[in-house]
Design an enzyme around this catalytic site. Structure first.
Site, PDB file in Angstrom:
ATOM      1  N   HIS C  56       0.819  -1.213   0.000  1.00 58.32           N
ATOM      2  CA  HIS C  56       0.000   0.000   0.000  1.00 58.32           C
ATOM      3  C   HIS C  56       0.852   1.262   0.000  1.00 58.32           C
ATOM      4  CE1 HIS C  56      -3.126  -2.811   0.867  1.00 58.32           C
ATOM      5  NE2 HIS C  56      -2.679  -3.076   2.073  1.00 58.32           N
ATOM      6  N   HIS C 218      -6.416  -4.661  -1.982  1.00 58.56           N
ATOM      7  CA  HIS C 218      -5.630  -5.884  -1.900  1.00 58.56           C
ATOM      8  C   HIS C 218      -5.717  -6.675  -3.190  1.00 58.56           C
ATOM      9  CE1 HIS C 218      -6.241  -4.730   2.281  1.00 58.56           C
ATOM     10  NE2 HIS C 218      -5.094  -5.311   2.507  1.00 58.56           N
TER      11      HIS C 218
END
Ligand SMILES: Nc1ncnc2c1ncn2[C@@H]1O[C@H](COP(=O)(O)OP(=O)(O)O)[C@@H](O)[C@H]1O
Ligand SMILES: Nc1ncnc2c1ncn2[C@@H]1O[C@H](COP(=O)(O)OP(=O)(O)O)[C@@H](O)[C@H]1O
Ligand SMILES: [Mg+2]
Ligand SMILES: [Mg+2]
Ligand SMILES: [Mg+2]
Ligand SMILES: [Mg+2]
Lengths: 204, 332, 332, 204
Positions: C56, C218
């Site tokens: 991330h 994700h």
């Protein structure tokens, strides 16, 4: 179409048409050794001029040429804008200044020289200048339009084997060899289109 | 090609509109939307103006603000802005001390900015230019366009911008610009081409195990296609060329700038930064300053470039000086 | 898949190593490289710690520094960090006023952070937790995991971080955190999947005219696949859902945050920002603050999310408060 | 192989082997309704335990189980780490505390309950708990190993038609229906592997 068709708007239409139908091809040439925008650049310029063709046709030729040049400069951007723009601005200024006794083609040498100065380029650098020099030679020896067009296209083809020394293609070094220069191609196409028009509608 | 846009024709205008709205207070459009300028000009400071084709965002508009640019002119995608844009920016931002134009070395950019400079000079203004040419993938031949300008442009704009902010006069600023340019080199690699709005395919297509070495920032092919390698190897190929071209003495302070081309994630940029840094330090250069991020892009091209800039004490000072722009901020 | 890495096993470690080296002075590794912390802790301030799976970036490590996080723990790609990492961070950063953990609402993250909190509490420390759950694509059923946490996490970390810096005690800080979370909603769209290091293909494959609506961060599939649309339409689909879920009264101040997922260029993010802003303003909300950039990513996923956060006067104040981290900086 | 083979290292080897050969499959299941890492997560955990198998084999069983649990917690991360870790830690603690008169399987109910608390999950949520509950039932009614394994696999298959309420798959809503839960699958695979080992090498 009839012979009394006004010269400048007719030429503008002819140029607009040849660019419109070849824009994709010019883009492809530029994608190979440049950044792929020569087609859209030329189209953007020719469309703006096309939209103003009637108004431009009502101006005296020197002013009209200068105005077209300014339109190209302020709409095209990139390398093509200043180069084609300079050519037309200088021809218009030349005419106005009485260069070449008011004969349009006689203003070519100084205008082409101005283009070369603007581009810091020479013959053989694989640019539209290679076509402009060929056109200038043909015109000054008073070749008929069809022959001028043929010289122009042949000069454009000659750029295929050249290694670019100016413009984006120069960044590719030897990898630029084997491709026609996009600016040379557009210049030969415009020349061809203008010559065909002048053959069909010879100016009074 | 899937792009977040409403149409190719309006892409640049709508993107700039969003940009100005997101950063209002800091930046604003000039008349006719010909350029983007900082909201508050500083009287008596040399105006620093840059610009180029769209597609390199956040450069140049992201660098407009205190300590960097006064204005930036954006052209169509990968197409230099026109002289009237640059002239309008000069006229809006010249507060009496003249203007320095920072121009990447592409014939298109050079000619358009030069025409603007000539027009402004004809109008009685002081205007000078600095040309950035940091890309070692494009070596200078005696009679050629020379090296193109890439990510090193950010460094020039930062250092010149800070110097102008400090009150440096135009002539000195131009000399500093030339000195700065001479001490910067970059090289890039792509693992995927760029897709131009309205285009039907990427500017070049690479196989799943290929990379293009020596690319610029216009989605153009590079100098050579070769087999994709791991990070260490690519770092070596990039850094070694740049270090060689820099001809800096051992022990010199350098800025190491790893720049993403648009679709390379931060995690990979940082990984490559680490790998490059080892190379640079192994060459006895001291990494005194660092920058990692996608600042000088080529639309959605996948890949990155490495830039090294030798910094003397003045260079460090101007690099560290406060900057407050949409995309670079520090030191306040 | 072409990735700038030396191997999938070392990807995260090498990327973090580059990150710390690029920002040394601001951040450093904790013992055993279990976490990344700010170099200078502030005695008597509540420690604010976050973390999550890698992939991330720049979140969370990029938000470590003055005015935001004290430390961030990174797990393997898309895998929550382990309790010993979080515990080590708590032990290093708790300077006496306790610790607040900011946790995205995934069962894995919740359980690992919770185990760490229990261990720290067993050791006599004050530890509390705030769970971020802003994604409207995942509606809360009575007995389910509920909404997941996505880009709104940045907003929570910024506001909580500033409040902690101002000296707010742990209990008040937790309440502020919960109030902040309640006023944030997000939604994302992907036009390409993520490629996990070592994976052979993207996490999902989309046709040239497809998009995946309601995706998280994700690389997982979203709520529905549909035909790709132009920017206006997509902006409408995203913004309308978020506005509806926010249930804010007309005239309220909001933060509009357009976040790229990793391989979406800035030009497209700004274009979408402009399109979303029109939608938000048409709903009689006032865009008082803005953020545009790839801050909360999903490796190299193509796409973006929109986050709206209702800001009251305190929220604005803490949002505007000085922040000095690798990835967010302003107000100094 | 011979019957005097030490129990714990043998079980560890068996678990390690079944994860190694099914990691890709677990990853695929997780890619469908999660984030695709369940295979690598389980592999990372089983490899660390495998590397320590001899040292673990030399510990008393309660300590060994707790140690394995801690190893899983500190290496796996994600959801699987705390869940499998809690299971083993609680079984070890149960044994040590004398729960179920020192009979390992008698510690299952409390350990499974601890897993459910940690995950805030119930039967029917489409998680590994659905398999753990099935195993617990079978074991407590003293089914032979082969039957326990069959119950476990059937419980895993039953998750296919469930809608996930916990874990990442819950974010998919109805889209989670039609896929086997990866955690349920790994749990059934491990159970099967343990049962086969116990049949072949029944503990003294
Ligand atoms: N320095 C130069 N001198 C003369 N012609 C040039 C020069 N640079 C570029 N050109 C011409 O311009 C053409 C490219 O135009 P275009 O693609 O519109 O601009 P850009 O290169 O900025 O993208 C080249 O093919 C070449 O013929
Ligand atoms: N709250 C929960 N309670 C019980 N089991 C859960 C819970 N959340 C997830 N799981 C189990 O964990 C599995 C996923 O594990 P893994 O992929 O390793 O972690 P993550 O979901 O963090 O990526 C799911 O398939 C499910 O069986
Ligand atoms: Mg071009
Ligand atoms: Mg161009
Ligand atoms: Mg995971
Ligand atoms: Mg998973």
């Amino acid at each position: 179409m009839h012979a009394s068709r006004p010269l400048l708007p007719g030429l503008i239409e002819a140029c607009h048409a040849v660019i419109a139908s070849n824009a994709d091809h010019l883009g492809e040439l530029d994608r190979a050794i440049g950044d792929g925008d020569h087609g859209t650049n030329m189209k953007r310029g020719s469309e703006v001029v096309y939209a103003e063709r009637d108004q431009l046709g009502s101006l005296p030729l020197p002013e009209a040429l200068e105005k077209i040049g300014m339109l190209l400069v302020t709409t095209i951007g990139g390398a093509a804008g200043p180069l084609y723009g300079t050519l037309l601005i200088e021809m218009g200024r030349g005419l106005r200044a009485g260069r070449g006794n008011g004969v349009l083609v006689e203003t070519l040498p100084q205008a082409v020289a101005a283009v070369a100065r603007r581009g810091r380029a020479q013959a053989g650098d694989k640019t539209l200048l290679d076509v402009l020099y060929a056109v200038q030679r043909a015109v000054l020896k008073q070749s008929p339009p069809a022959e001028v067009a043929a010289y122009a296209m042949s000069a454009a083809r000659d750029t295929i084997s050249m290694k670019a020394l100016r413009g984006r293609a120069s960044f590719l070094g030897d990898r630029s060899i084997g491709h026609m220069d996009p600016g040379a191609c557009s210049c030969a196409l415009l020349t061809g289109s203008i010559c065909r028009f002048l053959e069909e509608f010879p100016p009074a | 090609m899937k792009k977040f846009m409403n149409g190719a024709d309006t892409f640049v205008a709508e993107s700039l509109d969003g940009f100005v709205r997101a950063h209002d207070g800091l930046v604003m459009f000039g008349p006719g939307r010909k350029f983007i300028r900082r909201t508050h000009l500083k009287k008596g400071k040399v105006a620093v103006i840059s610009g180029g084709g769209a597609g390199h965002e956040p450069m140049h508009v992201g660098f407009v603000g205190h300590g960097m640019l006064d204005a930036a002119c954006t052209g169509h995608v990968f197409t230099s802005p026109t002289p009237d844009q640059v002239l309008a920016a000069i006229e809006a931002c010249d507060t009496g001390a003249g203007t320095l134009l920072v121009v990447k070395n592409y014939d298109g950019d050079v000619m358009n900015f030069e025409m603007a400079a000539e027009l402004a000079q004809a109008g009685g203004r002081s205007v000078d230019m600095v040309f950035v040419n940091d890309d070692v993938a494009t070596e200078a031949a005696p009679r050629s366009t020379g090296r193109r300008g890439v990510a090193g442009t950010l460094v020039v704009e930062k250092i010149i911008g800070a110097a102008a902010e400090s009150g440096m006069p135009l002539e000195t600023l131009k000399r500093l610009g030339e000195k700065t340019v001479a001490a910067i080199r970059s090289k890039g690699v792509a693992i995927g081409g760029a897709t131009v709005p309205g285009g039907v395919s990427a500017t070049f297509a690479l196989g799943p195990d290929e990379m293009e070495m020596g690319v610029g920032i216009h989605g153009e092919p590079g100098r050579a296609r070769s087999a994709f390698q791991n990070a260490e190897t690519i770092a070596g190929l990039l850094a070694d060329d740049v270090i060689r071209a820099l001809v800096a003495e051992r022990g010199r302070d350098v800025l190491l700038f790893v720049n993403g081309f648009g679709s390379t994630p931060a995690s990979e940029l940082y990984l490559m930064y680490g790998a490059m840094r080892k190379r640079v330090e192994a060459s006895d250069l001291v990494v005194a300053r660092s920058l990692v991020g996608s600042y000088v892009t080529s639309l959605d091209m996948a890949g990155l470039s490495v830039t090294l800039a030798v910094l003397d004490a003045t260079g460090c000072e101007f690099w560290d000086a406060p900057v407050l722009t949409p995309s670079l901020r520090w030191g306040h």
